[in-house]
Design an enzyme around this catalytic site. Structure first.
Site, PDB file in Angstrom:
ATOM      1  N   LYS A 175      34.850  21.976  13.245  1.00  0.00           N
ATOM      2  CA  LYS A 175      35.355  21.372  14.489  1.00  0.00           C
ATOM      3  C   LYS A 175      35.069  19.870  14.476  1.00  0.00           C
ATOM      4  CE  LYS A 175      35.294  21.782  19.506  1.00  0.00           C
ATOM      5  NZ  LYS A 175      36.736  21.554  19.608  1.00  0.00           N
TER       6      LYS A 175
ATOM      7  N   HIS B 278      30.019  25.733  17.968  1.00  0.00           N
ATOM      8  CA  HIS B 278      31.279  25.965  17.256  1.00  0.00           C
ATOM      9  C   HIS B 278      31.085  25.946  15.750  1.00  0.00           C
ATOM     10  CE1 HIS B 278      33.097  25.134  21.185  1.00  0.00           C
ATOM     11  NE2 HIS B 278      34.202  25.690  20.704  1.00  0.00           N
ATOM     12  N   HIS B 279      32.127  26.412  15.041  1.00  0.00           N
ATOM     13  CA  HIS B 279      32.148  26.375  13.567  1.00  0.00           C
ATOM     14  C   HIS B 279      32.014  24.929  13.077  1.00  0.00           C
ATOM     15  CE1 HIS B 279      36.321  24.866  13.640  1.00  0.00           C
ATOM     16  NE2 HIS B 279      36.421  25.615  14.731  1.00  0.00           N
TER      17      HIS B 279
HETATM   18  P1  NAD Z   1      42.224  23.226  11.902  1.00  0.00           P
HETATM   19  O1  NAD Z   1      41.587  22.034  11.290  1.00  0.00           O
HETATM   20  O2  NAD Z   1      41.999  24.553  11.255  1.00  0.00           O
HETATM   21  O3  NAD Z   1      43.799  23.003  11.983  1.00  0.00           O
HETATM   22  C1  NAD Z   1      44.409  21.782  12.312  1.00  0.00           C
HETATM   23  C2  NAD Z   1      45.726  21.687  11.550  1.00  0.00           C
HETATM   24  O4  NAD Z   1      46.380  20.490  11.965  1.00  0.00           O
HETATM   25  C3  NAD Z   1      45.515  21.590  10.028  1.00  0.00           C
HETATM   26  O5  NAD Z   1      46.380  22.486   9.362  1.00  0.00           O
HETATM   27  C4  NAD Z   1      45.856  20.136   9.712  1.00  0.00           C
HETATM   28  O6  NAD Z   1      46.433  19.970   8.425  1.00  0.00           O
HETATM   29  C5  NAD Z   1      46.842  19.800  10.818  1.00  0.00           C
HETATM   30  N1  NAD Z   1      46.857  18.361  11.070  1.00  0.00           N
HETATM   31  C6  NAD Z   1      45.791  17.581  11.395  1.00  0.00           C
HETATM   32  N2  NAD Z   1      46.166  16.295  11.479  1.00  0.00           N
HETATM   33  C7  NAD Z   1      47.489  16.256  11.199  1.00  0.00           C
HETATM   34  C8  NAD Z   1      48.447  15.217  11.113  1.00  0.00           C
HETATM   35  N3  NAD Z   1      48.106  13.936  11.291  1.00  0.00           N
HETATM   36  N4  NAD Z   1      49.721  15.546  10.821  1.00  0.00           N
HETATM   37  C9  NAD Z   1      50.075  16.823  10.592  1.00  0.00           C
HETATM   38  N5  NAD Z   1      49.207  17.863  10.630  1.00  0.00           N
HETATM   39  C10 NAD Z   1      47.941  17.580  10.943  1.00  0.00           C
HETATM   40  O7  NAD Z   1      41.763  23.251  13.414  1.00  0.00           O
HETATM   41  P2  NAD Z   1      41.830  24.466  14.451  1.00  0.00           P
HETATM   42  O8  NAD Z   1      40.535  25.211  14.438  1.00  0.00           O
HETATM   43  O9  NAD Z   1      43.091  25.223  14.246  1.00  0.00           O
HETATM   44  O10 NAD Z   1      41.883  23.672  15.827  1.00  0.00           O
HETATM   45  C11 NAD Z   1      42.925  22.762  16.127  1.00  0.00           C
HETATM   46  C12 NAD Z   1      42.684  22.126  17.487  1.00  0.00           C
HETATM   47  O11 NAD Z   1      42.753  23.141  18.496  1.00  0.00           O
HETATM   48  C13 NAD Z   1      41.305  21.479  17.654  1.00  0.00           C
HETATM   49  O12 NAD Z   1      41.418  20.354  18.475  1.00  0.00           O
HETATM   50  C14 NAD Z   1      40.495  22.562  18.355  1.00  0.00           C
HETATM   51  O13 NAD Z   1      39.407  22.042  19.081  1.00  0.00           O
HETATM   52  C15 NAD Z   1      41.544  23.141  19.256  1.00  0.00           C
HETATM   53  N6  NAD Z   1      41.318  24.519  19.736  1.00  0.00           N
HETATM   54  C16 NAD Z   1      41.745  24.771  20.994  1.00  0.00           C
HETATM   55  C17 NAD Z   1      41.662  26.052  21.479  1.00  0.00           C
HETATM   56  C18 NAD Z   1      42.179  26.334  22.872  1.00  0.00           C
HETATM   57  O14 NAD Z   1      42.076  27.464  23.345  1.00  0.00           O
HETATM   58  N7  NAD Z   1      42.772  25.346  23.538  1.00  0.00           N
HETATM   59  C19 NAD Z   1      41.124  27.072  20.691  1.00  0.00           C
HETATM   60  C20 NAD Z   1      40.684  26.765  19.416  1.00  0.00           C
HETATM   61  C21 NAD Z   1      40.799  25.487  18.929  1.00  0.00           C
END
Ligand code: NAD
Length: 264
Positions: free
Chosen positions: A157, A153-154
């Protein structure tokens, strides 16, 4: 038309979800929750003009102020359980893509959804290709019982290993014949160089700039290997699965874990 709130709206996935909802004729965005860009317009942030939903850092406040049918969460393993509690305790249905949810968490979530009579779909991977990769791996496990998983992954993560690799390992472990214990005493010259174990299946995690989400499941047996490989190059690939979850969220009962339950 479903009124949707997106948690983590300013993140990589959140922005993709907001774009998806904007283009959907089945859902409309009524709230955006994130700790970043608070007070700014989420649509302007992703380059869409003429429509306004302001970003807030208080999920309870959003729920109290807005019409909300479904909350979609793509935040972080550190905050997702709090978001789930708030959502289900307010009798609102939820779709969770955030990874890092443990088996113990799942039991608590199931109980919460039952007490509050609300529905929740949790899927560590919303890409159809990844769901098929897991299903093929599960089938192969019956015939080739030596296997290791490499997930890549990037570098942003947070959690390792990925939720998808854990789910793949669980599915393989359930279908595998009992493996012969190796008689070799392996020596690790570096800590964890041979990866970690989930249900007896070895997982290796790579974090690297330039990657998006990739996984290889390598099966080995006498004189041969079989590799099942899945690559995601664009986060739009998750939106088909998210649409399936949105279509089904009102028709399930309680907790459903994994997108495969909606795919024949
Ligand atoms: P990211 O870091 O780009 O985005 C996360 C967002 O959540 C950020 O904008 C951050 O500010 C916000 N956030 C984090 N903690 C917070 C808090 N306490 N209060 C309010 N906002 C908060 O991450 P991403 O790449 O978008 O991934 C997010 C999640 O989704 C990860 O757990 C990743 O593994 C998961 N993911 C799941 C799938 C799927 O298909 N299920 C696909 C991609 C990523």
């Amino acid at each position: 038309m479903k009124n949707v709130v997106v948690n983590g709206a300013c993140g990589n996935m959140g922005k993709e979800v907001v774009k998806y909802i904007f283009n959907s004729n089945k859902a409309r965005l009524t709230g955006a929750f994130d700790r970043n860009y608070v007070g700014e317009n989420i649509f302007e942030l992703i380059g869409i003009k003429g429509i306004e939903v302001l970003i807030k850092n208080d999920l309870e406040e959003i729920i109290n102020e807005k019409d909300v049918d479904v909350i979609i969460d793509f935040t972080s393993p550190t905050v997702v359980m709090d978001n789930i509690k708030i959502t289900l305790n307010n009798n609102i249905n939820m779709i969770v893509g955030t990874t890092g949810i443990t088996d113990v968490d799942l039991k608590k979530i199931k109980r919460l959804s039952e007490i509050n009579d609300s529905n929740i779909i949790i899927a560590p991977n919303f890409s159809i290709g990844a769901v098929l990769m897991m299903e093929f791996s599960r089938k192969v496990a019956k015939y080739m019982d030596d296997v290791e998983i490499i997930e890549m992954h990037h570098d942003n993560k947070v959690d390792s290993p990925s939720g998808t690799s854990l789910m793949t390992a669980e599915k393989i472990a359930k279908n595998i014949n009992k493996r012969k214990e190796s008689e070799i005493n392996y020596i690790e010259q570096l800590d964890s160089v041979r990866g970690g174990q989930k249900d007896g299946i070895t997982i290796h995690s790579v974090r690297l700039r330039g990657l998006v989400a990739h996984q290889q499941v390598i099966f080995g047996s006498e004189g041969q290997t079989l590799t099942i490989k899945h690559d995601i190059y664009d986060r739009s690939s998750f939106m088909v699965g998210l649409g399936i979850a949105l279509d089904n969220i009102d028709n399930i009962e309680g907790l459903v874990y994994g997108l495969e339950h909606f795919i024949n």
